[in-house]
Write a protein that holds these residues in place. Structure first.
Motif, PDB file in Angstrom:
ATOM      1  N   LYS A 132      -4.666  14.663  -7.328  1.00  8.52           N
ATOM      2  CA  LYS A 132      -3.597  14.474  -6.142  1.00  8.52           C
ATOM      3  C   LYS A 132      -4.517  13.877  -4.943  1.00  8.52           C
ATOM      4  N   MET A 133      -5.805  13.496  -5.704  1.00 14.28           N
ATOM      5  CA  MET A 133      -6.461  12.652  -4.077  1.00 14.28           C
ATOM      6  C   MET A 133      -6.177  11.376  -4.149  1.00 14.28           C
ATOM      7  N   PHE A 134      -5.905  10.893  -4.972  1.00 11.45           N
ATOM      8  CA  PHE A 134      -5.912   9.327  -5.330  1.00 11.45           C
ATOM      9  C   PHE A 134      -4.290   9.169  -3.995  1.00 11.45           C
ATOM     10  N   TYR A 135      -3.545  10.381  -4.389  1.00 13.53           N
ATOM     11  CA  TYR A 135      -2.181  10.309  -3.635  1.00 13.53           C
ATOM     12  C   TYR A 135      -2.748  10.461  -2.222  1.00 13.53           C
ATOM     13  N   GLU A 136      -3.247  10.969  -1.491  1.00 12.36           N
ATOM     14  CA  GLU A 136      -3.441  11.657  -0.383  1.00 12.36           C
ATOM     15  C   GLU A 136      -4.843  10.679   0.791  1.00 12.36           C
ATOM     16  N   ILE A 137      -5.458  10.012  -0.339  1.00 11.55           N
ATOM     17  CA  ILE A 137      -6.732   8.776  -0.013  1.00 11.55           C
ATOM     18  C   ILE A 137      -5.217   7.209   0.818  1.00 11.55           C
ATOM     19  N   LEU A 138      -5.292   7.532  -0.298  1.00 15.58           N
ATOM     20  CA  LEU A 138      -4.340   6.049  -0.368  1.00 15.58           C
ATOM     21  C   LEU A 138      -3.207   6.267   1.020  1.00 15.58           C
ATOM     22  N   SER A 139      -2.598   7.279   1.102  1.00 13.47           N
ATOM     23  CA  SER A 139      -1.656   7.116   2.406  1.00 13.47           C
ATOM     24  C   SER A 139      -2.377   7.818   3.357  1.00 13.47           C
ATOM     25  N   TYR A 140      -3.334   8.452   3.662  1.00 16.79           N
ATOM     26  CA  TYR A 140      -4.139   8.394   4.650  1.00 16.79           C
ATOM     27  C   TYR A 140      -4.458   7.045   5.328  1.00 16.79           C
ATOM     28  N   PHE A 141      -4.886   6.357   4.382  1.00 16.01           N
ATOM     29  CA  PHE A 141      -6.074   4.980   4.195  1.00 16.01           C
ATOM     30  C   PHE A 141      -4.492   3.714   4.391  1.00 16.01           C
ATOM     31  N   LEU A 152       0.938  -1.505   0.233  1.00 14.53           N
ATOM     32  CA  LEU A 152       0.279  -0.171  -0.162  1.00 14.53           C
ATOM     33  C   LEU A 152       1.108   1.245  -0.427  1.00 14.53           C
ATOM     34  N   SER A 153       1.776   1.253   0.932  1.00 13.87           N
ATOM     35  CA  SER A 153       2.916   2.727   0.911  1.00 13.87           C
ATOM     36  C   SER A 153       3.955   2.883  -0.300  1.00 13.87           C
ATOM     37  N   GLY A 154       3.884   1.700  -1.018  1.00 10.51           N
ATOM     38  CA  GLY A 154       4.915   1.829  -2.191  1.00 10.51           C
ATOM     39  C   GLY A 154       3.415   2.146  -3.409  1.00 10.51           C
ATOM     40  N   LEU A 155       2.000   1.846  -3.705  1.00  8.16           N
ATOM     41  CA  LEU A 155       1.554   2.736  -4.368  1.00  8.16           C
ATOM     42  C   LEU A 155       0.969   3.599  -4.232  1.00  8.16           C
ATOM     43  N   SER A 207       8.605  -0.994   6.652  1.00  6.82           N
ATOM     44  CA  SER A 207       7.019  -0.595   6.601  1.00  6.82           C
ATOM     45  C   SER A 207       7.781   0.530   7.220  1.00  6.82           C
ATOM     46  N   PHE A 208       7.976   0.922   8.526  1.00  2.65           N
ATOM     47  CA  PHE A 208       8.590   1.894   9.306  1.00  2.65           C
ATOM     48  C   PHE A 208       9.001   3.193   8.266  1.00  2.65           C
ATOM     49  N   VAL A 209       9.813   2.318   7.497  1.00  5.04           N
ATOM     50  CA  VAL A 209      10.560   4.175   6.119  1.00  5.04           C
ATOM     51  C   VAL A 209       9.754   4.475   5.564  1.00  5.04           C
ATOM     52  N   LEU A 210       9.006   3.507   4.790  1.00 10.66           N
ATOM     53  CA  LEU A 210       8.278   4.068   3.752  1.00 10.66           C
ATOM     54  C   LEU A 210       6.682   4.668   4.167  1.00 10.66           C
ATOM     55  N   VAL A 211       6.062   4.365   5.850  1.00  9.22           N
ATOM     56  CA  VAL A 211       5.473   5.623   6.204  1.00  9.22           C
ATOM     57  C   VAL A 211       6.297   6.563   6.717  1.00  9.22           C
ATOM     58  N   SER A 212       7.310   6.131   6.643  1.00 15.57           N
ATOM     59  CA  SER A 212       7.926   8.147   7.228  1.00 15.57           C
ATOM     60  C   SER A 212       7.811   8.941   5.634  1.00 15.57           C
ATOM     61  N   MET A 213       8.219   8.166   4.444  1.00 15.65           N
ATOM     62  CA  MET A 213       8.060   8.856   3.363  1.00 15.65           C
ATOM     63  C   MET A 213       6.061   9.824   3.305  1.00 15.65           C
ATOM     64  N   LEU A 214       5.110   8.899   3.744  1.00 17.31           N
ATOM     65  CA  LEU A 214       4.353   9.252   3.810  1.00 17.31           C
ATOM     66  C   LEU A 214       3.602  10.320   4.701  1.00 17.31           C
ATOM     67  N   PHE A 215       4.674  10.539   5.591  1.00 22.06           N
ATOM     68  CA  PHE A 215       4.202  11.859   6.543  1.00 22.06           C
ATOM     69  C   PHE A 215       4.790  12.703   6.380  1.00 22.06           C
ATOM     70  N   PRO A 217       7.073  -4.300  -5.561  1.00 19.44           N
ATOM     71  CA  PRO A 217       7.550  -4.861  -6.598  1.00 19.44           C
ATOM     72  C   PRO A 217       6.714  -4.130  -8.171  1.00 19.44           C
ATOM     73  N   LEU A 218       6.058  -4.057  -7.937  1.00 20.91           N
ATOM     74  CA  LEU A 218       5.375  -3.924  -9.061  1.00 20.91           C
ATOM     75  C   LEU A 218       5.043  -2.339  -9.109  1.00 20.91           C
ATOM     76  N   ALA A 219       4.464  -1.318  -7.578  1.00 28.34           N
ATOM     77  CA  ALA A 219       5.086  -0.477  -7.119  1.00 28.34           C
ATOM     78  C   ALA A 219       6.258   0.253  -7.568  1.00 28.34           C
ATOM     79  N   SER A 220       7.655  -0.664  -6.506  1.00 29.63           N
ATOM     80  CA  SER A 220       8.528   0.121  -7.164  1.00 29.63           C
ATOM     81  C   SER A 220       8.518   0.515  -9.241  1.00 29.63           C
ATOM     82  N   MET A 221       8.465  -0.660  -9.501  1.00 35.02           N
ATOM     83  CA  MET A 221       8.644  -0.950 -11.258  1.00 35.02           C
ATOM     84  C   MET A 221       8.259   0.519 -11.473  1.00 35.02           C
ATOM     85  N   ALA A 222       7.074   0.361 -11.351  1.00 30.35           N
ATOM     86  CA  ALA A 222       6.162   2.152 -11.800  1.00 30.35           C
ATOM     87  C   ALA A 222       6.370   3.126 -11.756  1.00 30.35           C
ATOM     88  N   LEU A 223       7.815   3.047 -10.111  1.00 27.03           N
ATOM     89  CA  LEU A 223       8.464   4.315  -9.729  1.00 27.03           C
ATOM     90  C   LEU A 223       9.335   4.719 -10.612  1.00 27.03           C
TER      91      LEU A 223
END
Length: 323
Positions: free
Chosen positions: A45-54, A27-30, A96-104, A268-274
């Protein structure tokens, strides 16, 4: 609540697997994909914000649940921590801690830095512990599988999330570990895949983890150097090759029974997209424009499919039970 229901709650907690943190990774990757897609492709940007909070909510739920398991069923946690395969998934906690820190980062810098620090220190410990476990234990070649890449990939994620937090020398330390052991681990895993028995069905999705080291490595390398040179190109093309190879092998994944390891498809698919979004933002070549949309769609579709199946099996009480 009747006696049967009372018994059910602690038992399900007892068998709550550490692999659940792979959900946070996916979920963090997406979420990060949609954040980058907003910058590069002008997606809403709404997609990013909703996904981040979720994702943040899911992270807290899984973290609290696993802490409760540690409090109530410490012996079960110790068994996971000494299991030759499950031990690799403990690195998903620190990742997970590192990825969520990026969302914060856009929300609260203090919380972001705190989560990143916790994640980095945890991952440093998990890397040393896992490698010493591999060295000290008598493991069989059948114990090796792409999940071994999880502790390695975490060392490549730290430079991506810590570019404005730690100095480049420390981040390069983690990058060096990740790149070196990616090459070593890949040789071991390829030997196991080609010359030994096939993976158990539940571990087939972990083949997608092969995509993560080169693509996350590219993201880390660009963050550290701000150069897209021949080494960066090689990393991207390797990630693209493994992605296309696994798409070519799609029949291997069509009839797999659902396991929580399906979440190994997602990050991994999210990292490929990024990685593709990054390449397109640099060179603006039309092929990467279309590939960006394609991989954003693939990452989204896979997360939706896996999330749907996870919810379905949770409703059937087929998750968090004794295997």
């Amino acid at each position: 609540m009747d006696n049967e229901s009372i018994k059910l709650v602690p038992n399900r907690l007892k068998f709550f697997p550490v692999m659940m943190f792979a959900i946070v990774m996916g979920l963090s990757g997406l979420s990060l994909v949609y954040g980058k897609a907003h910058e590069v492709l002008n997606l809403n940007k709404m997609f990013y914000e909703i996904l981040s909070y979720f994702t943040i909510v899911i992270f807290l739920v899984i973290l609290v649940t696993y802490i409760l398991k540690m409090i109530n069923y410490i012996d079960e946690v110790k068994q996971e921590f000494s299991h030759p395969i499950r031990i690799n998934f403990f690195a998903a906690i620190s990742i997970s801690f590192v990825l969520v820190s990026m969302l914060f980062q856009p929300l609260n810098t203090y919380i972001a830095h705190t989560l990143f620090t916790i994640g980095t220190l945890l991952h440093l410990f998990f890397t040393f512990y896992t490698l010493s476990f591999w060295i000290n234990k008598s493991l069989n070649i059948q114990h090796s599988n792409p999940a071994w890449f999880i502790p390695i990939v975490g060392n490549l994620i730290i430079p991506v999330g810590g570019i404005n937090i730690l100095c480049n020398s420390i981040l390069m330390y983690f990058f060096s570990i990740g790149i070196f052991f990616w090459i070593i681990m890949f040789s071991i895993i390829l030997n196991r895949i080609i010359f030994h028995d096939q993976f158990a069905q539940k571990f087939m999705p972990t083949l997608f983890i092969l995509i993560a080291p080169p693509t996350v490595g590219l993201l880390a390398y660009y963050k550290l150097t701000e150069h897209y040179d021949i080494f960066a190109t090689v990393l991207y093309n390797l990630g693209l090759f493994f992605t296309l190879l696994l798409f070519f092998m799609y029949k291997n994944f069509l009839k797999i029974k659902f396991f929580i390891s399906w979440w190994a498809f997602t990050f991994p698919l999210a990292s490929m997209a990024l990685a593709t979004l990054l390449v397109y933002s640099i060179n603006k070549e039309i092929i990467y424009y279309y590939l960006s949309y394609f991989f954003v769609f693939c990452a989204t579709a896979i997360v939706c499919i896996v999330a749907f199946n996870t919810l379905k099996h949770i409703m059937k009480k087929e998750i968090c039970i004794m295997e």
